[in-house]
Design an enzyme around this catalytic site. Structure first.
Site, PDB file in Angstrom:
ATOM      1  N   LYS A 203     -28.466 -16.980   7.013  1.00 39.20           N
ATOM      2  CA  LYS A 203     -29.886 -16.412   7.354  1.00 39.20           C
ATOM      3  C   LYS A 203     -30.417 -15.444   6.678  1.00 39.20           C
ATOM      4  CE  LYS A 203     -28.950 -12.713   9.800  1.00 39.20           C
ATOM      5  NZ  LYS A 203     -29.295 -11.371   9.374  1.00 39.20           N
TER       6      LYS A 203
ATOM      7  N   ASP B  24     -24.365 -12.357  16.323  1.00 34.35           N
ATOM      8  CA  ASP B  24     -24.978 -13.387  15.361  1.00 34.35           C
ATOM      9  C   ASP B  24     -24.727 -14.844  15.589  1.00 34.35           C
ATOM     10  OD1 ASP B  24     -26.938 -11.813  14.611  1.00 34.35           O
ATOM     11  OD2 ASP B  24     -26.099 -11.316  12.606  1.00 34.35           O
TER      12      ASP B  24
END
Ligand code: ATP
Length: 296
Positions: A12, A138
């Site tokens: 990401k 995350d």
């Protein structure tokens, strides 16, 4: 039962990263726009008759014991569901390690999703995310993927429409940045209002499919700490801008820098220069990819 699963664990970037305040418990309250990119680690999961979890990886410096996040993810589900067979995991890392791209979290997320399918555990995405957060803040995002607003300490997730497609050039300089160091040296109470990224404006731009509305608002408050200590981050950003990037930013707590390009030709030329050419001094790892958005 299928005894071999091939998984992709995508990395990401943060299109926006704002810190609102430091909480009494020491955690930072954040507001981030997360975006999955096309760069992924490859994970092969094999069921084995021999009990236990065994890991092989292409990076000799990564742990292959219980300190690896893929081990922790496997153990979590295998203990809860009393899975008696063993698991062999082959992990081929491409996402830069300790680089602000959530590579380890994404590996853990992929293993949770993969074992759920492999052993027909029947967990929903939400149930997998509830388990994933125990492994790292995350991990739930890495299960959800795509363009997402992340709030709280990173656990409150709101899916957004997909970010408009463009080329993403990633460059990680040859430095290691500790996330702890970055947050310890961030004095968010001293930031002027205009130093905070316009996250609400970015959300509106994404909702209007307005690429330039997003690239005009790229912002990461953590750059203030890292750029001061590691000027190479700014040098990479400058180089990407000169090469035609419509926006550049450091991802997460760094040090990976990304540049967004509309022109595939300009992106490919900048990639060549950073990877093999006159500016290869700037970065140790360089990749050219694009936005990745799963079908919802
Ligand atoms: P974030 O963006 O969430 O801060 P990161 O990119 O900074 O993540 P990772 O690459 O996820 O950091 O991992 C950092 C540390 O975690 C490394 O020092 C590494 O030893 C350890 N680690 C454990 N398992 C893994 C894994 N599967 N992949 C990468 N690192 C791992």
């Amino acid at each position: 039962m299928t005894t071999h699963f091939k998984l992709r664990a995508y990395g990401k970037i943060n299109l926006g990263l704002d810190v609102l305040r430091k909480r009494e418990d020491g955690y930072h309250e954040v507001r981030m726009i997360m975006q999955t990119v096309g760069l992924f680690d490859q994970i092969d999961l094999f069921i084995s008759r021999e009990p236990g979890i065994r890991i092989e990886t292409n990076l000799p410096y990564l742990p292959v014991n219980e300190n690896n996040l893929v081990y922790k993810a496997s153990r979590l589900l295998m203990e809860e569901f009393q899975i008696k067979s063993g698991i062999n995991i082959r992990l081929r890392k491409l996402i830069p390690v300790a680089a602000g791209m959530a590579g380890g979290s994404s590996d853990a997320a992929a293993v949770l999703v993969g074992l759920n399918k492999m052993f027909h555990l029947g967990l929903t995405e939400r149930e997998l995310m509830e388990r994933g957060v125990k492994l790292g803040a995350d991990v739930p995002y890495c299960i959800m993927r795509g363009t997402v607003l992340s709030e709280g300490i990173g656990e409150k997730l709101t899916p957004l429409p997909p970010m408009p497609q463009c080329q993403v050039l990633l460059a990680k300089p040859a430095i290691s940045v500790s996330t702890k160091f970055v947050y310890e040296n961030l004095h968010i109470d001293q930031f002027a209002p205009e130093e905070h990224p316009d996250i609400d404006g970015m959300i509106r731009a994404i909702q209007h499919n307005d690429l330039y509305g997003v690239t005009d608002r790229l912002g990461n408050v953590l750059e203030k700490v890292t750029v001061k200590k590691y000027p190479v981050i700014e040098e990479i950003k400058d180089y990407m801008k000169k090469s035609g990037a419509v926006g550049t930013l450091m991802s997460g707590s760094g040090p990976t820098v990304f540049g967004l390009f509309v022109s595939p030709k300009a992106a490919a030329e900048a990639y060549e220069e950073l990877r093999y050419g006159s500016r290869r001094d700037l970065a140790r790892q360089t990749y050219l990819t694009n936005m990745y958005n799963p079908k919802r």
